[in-house]
Design a protein around this motif. Structure first.
Motif, PDB file in Angstrom:
ATOM      1  N   THR A  28       0.748  -1.252   0.150  1.00 27.92           N
ATOM      2  CA  THR A  28      -0.146  -0.119   0.074  1.00 27.92           C
ATOM      3  C   THR A  28       0.938   1.205  -0.148  1.00 27.92           C
ATOM      4  N   HIS A  29       0.158   2.455  -0.398  1.00 22.25           N
ATOM      5  CA  HIS A  29       0.757   3.716  -0.247  1.00 22.25           C
ATOM      6  C   HIS A  29       0.003   4.585   0.378  1.00 22.25           C
ATOM      7  N   ASN A  30       0.016   4.431   1.719  1.00 15.45           N
ATOM      8  CA  ASN A  30      -0.869   5.206   2.675  1.00 15.45           C
ATOM      9  C   ASN A  30      -0.137   5.819   3.454  1.00 15.45           C
ATOM     10  N   HIS A  31      -0.164   7.223   3.604  1.00 11.82           N
ATOM     11  CA  HIS A  31       0.540   8.347   4.345  1.00 11.82           C
ATOM     12  C   HIS A  31       0.024   7.664   5.832  1.00 11.82           C
ATOM     13  N   GLY A  32       1.124   7.704   7.076  1.00 14.00           N
ATOM     14  CA  GLY A  32       0.737   7.198   8.072  1.00 14.00           C
ATOM     15  C   GLY A  32       1.247   5.827   8.159  1.00 14.00           C
ATOM     16  N   SER A  33       1.698   5.093   7.184  1.00 13.53           N
ATOM     17  CA  SER A  33       1.809   3.796   7.387  1.00 13.53           C
ATOM     18  C   SER A  33       2.983   3.277   6.698  1.00 13.53           C
ATOM     19  N   SER A 158       4.346  11.354  12.117  1.00 17.66           N
ATOM     20  CA  SER A 158       3.091  11.209  11.413  1.00 17.66           C
ATOM     21  C   SER A 158       2.830   9.582  11.165  1.00 17.66           C
ATOM     22  N   LEU A 159       3.937   9.052  11.343  1.00 18.56           N
ATOM     23  CA  LEU A 159       3.671   7.483  11.089  1.00 18.56           C
ATOM     24  C   LEU A 159       2.899   6.812  12.405  1.00 18.56           C
ATOM     25  N   GLN A 160       1.827   6.196  11.928  1.00 22.96           N
ATOM     26  CA  GLN A 160       0.993   5.387  12.802  1.00 22.96           C
ATOM     27  C   GLN A 160       1.136   3.937  13.009  1.00 22.96           C
ATOM     28  N   THR A 161       1.315   3.147  11.910  1.00 25.75           N
ATOM     29  CA  THR A 161       1.000   2.156  11.838  1.00 25.75           C
ATOM     30  C   THR A 161       2.648   1.479  10.873  1.00 25.75           C
ATOM     31  N   VAL A 162       3.200   0.227  11.238  1.00 27.68           N
ATOM     32  CA  VAL A 162       4.050  -0.331  10.608  1.00 27.68           C
ATOM     33  C   VAL A 162       3.677  -1.782  10.535  1.00 27.68           C
ATOM     34  N   ASN A 163       3.656  -2.207   9.338  1.00 29.47           N
ATOM     35  CA  ASN A 163       3.320  -3.674   8.993  1.00 29.47           C
ATOM     36  C   ASN A 163       4.593  -4.292   8.819  1.00 29.47           C
ATOM     37  N   VAL A 164       4.689  -5.339   9.743  1.00 31.44           N
ATOM     38  CA  VAL A 164       6.158  -6.036   9.863  1.00 31.44           C
ATOM     39  C   VAL A 164       5.834  -7.404   9.559  1.00 31.44           C
ATOM     40  N   GLY A 177       2.731  -0.260  16.315  1.00 33.00           N
ATOM     41  CA  GLY A 177       2.450   1.359  16.332  1.00 33.00           C
ATOM     42  C   GLY A 177       3.305   1.946  17.402  1.00 33.00           C
ATOM     43  N   PRO A 178       3.293   3.185  17.821  1.00 32.75           N
ATOM     44  CA  PRO A 178       4.198   3.956  18.895  1.00 32.75           C
ATOM     45  C   PRO A 178       3.977   3.153  20.085  1.00 32.75           C
TER      46      PRO A 178
END
Ligand SMILES: [Zn+2]
Length: 186
Positions: A28-33, A158-164, A177-178
């Motif tokens: 995905t290209h979602n800002h915040g992710s 601004s990053l809310q989620t990282v899919n690992v 998340g943070p």
């Protein structure tokens, strides 16, 4: 090369209007992710990181002035130091052998394209760009790779989620998340 201000605006509007590629959280290209993939084979650990230009750089395009060029250069130097953004168990004894940063334009309906080069005009030459970082490590005790702490949130507010995604014998995808930045590696 087909490109105009008008095209750029139309693509940007389309990208903003659609939750593009939402089916696959890893593409995905979602800002915040952002996305992190860890792939381990024997002694080798390969890590891919992908974030949006907007989150990591504050702009969605290749640098167009000295200030943006300086910011991108600084980001690439920061990211060259893995502990800047990821905590791996010291006992695993991983040392980096390769580091490769790159930039990719994002086009509605087609996802991230090939690597961008400075001075070239892109269809999406407006607001959407992915930043990729690829790392290779050699680990003396890869069986000690039991967890990973994602520290991207500290640097990119601004990053809310990282899919690992952990790829290997036991695959899994975990969203962090943070407030819960540590992934257990099976
Ligand atoms: Zn974007």
């Amino acid at each position: 090369m087909r490109s105009s201000t008008k095209t750029g605006i139309a693509l940007t509007a389309a990208l903003l209007a659609l939750p593009v590629y939402a089916q696959n959280p890893l593409n995905t290209h979602n800002h915040g992710s952002a996305t992190v993939q860890l792939v381990q084979r024997n002694q080798e650990l390969v890590i891919y990181v992908r974030g949006t230009g907007v989150d990591m750089l504050g702009v969605g395009h290749l640098p167009i002035n000295m200030e943006e060029q300086t910011k991108l250069g600084q980001l690439e130097r920061d990211m060259r130091n893995p502990p800047f953004w990821i905590g791996l168990p010291a006992a695993a004894g991983c040392s980096m052998t390769r580091y490769y940063p790159s930039q990719h334009p994002v086009v509605a309906g087609r996802g991230a394209l090939q690597e961008m080069s400075p001075g070239k005009v892109y269809e999406s030459n407006g607001e959407h760009m992915d930043l990729n970082f690829t790392y290779h490590f050699q680990c003396t005790s890869p069986n000690q790779l039991s967890s990973a702490e994602i520290r991207l949130f500290k640097h990119f507010p601004s990053l809310q989620t990282v899919n690992v995604k952990i790829a290997g014998f036991n695959q899994k995808v975990v969203a962090v998340g943070p407030d819960n930045p540590v992934v257990q590696i099976p």
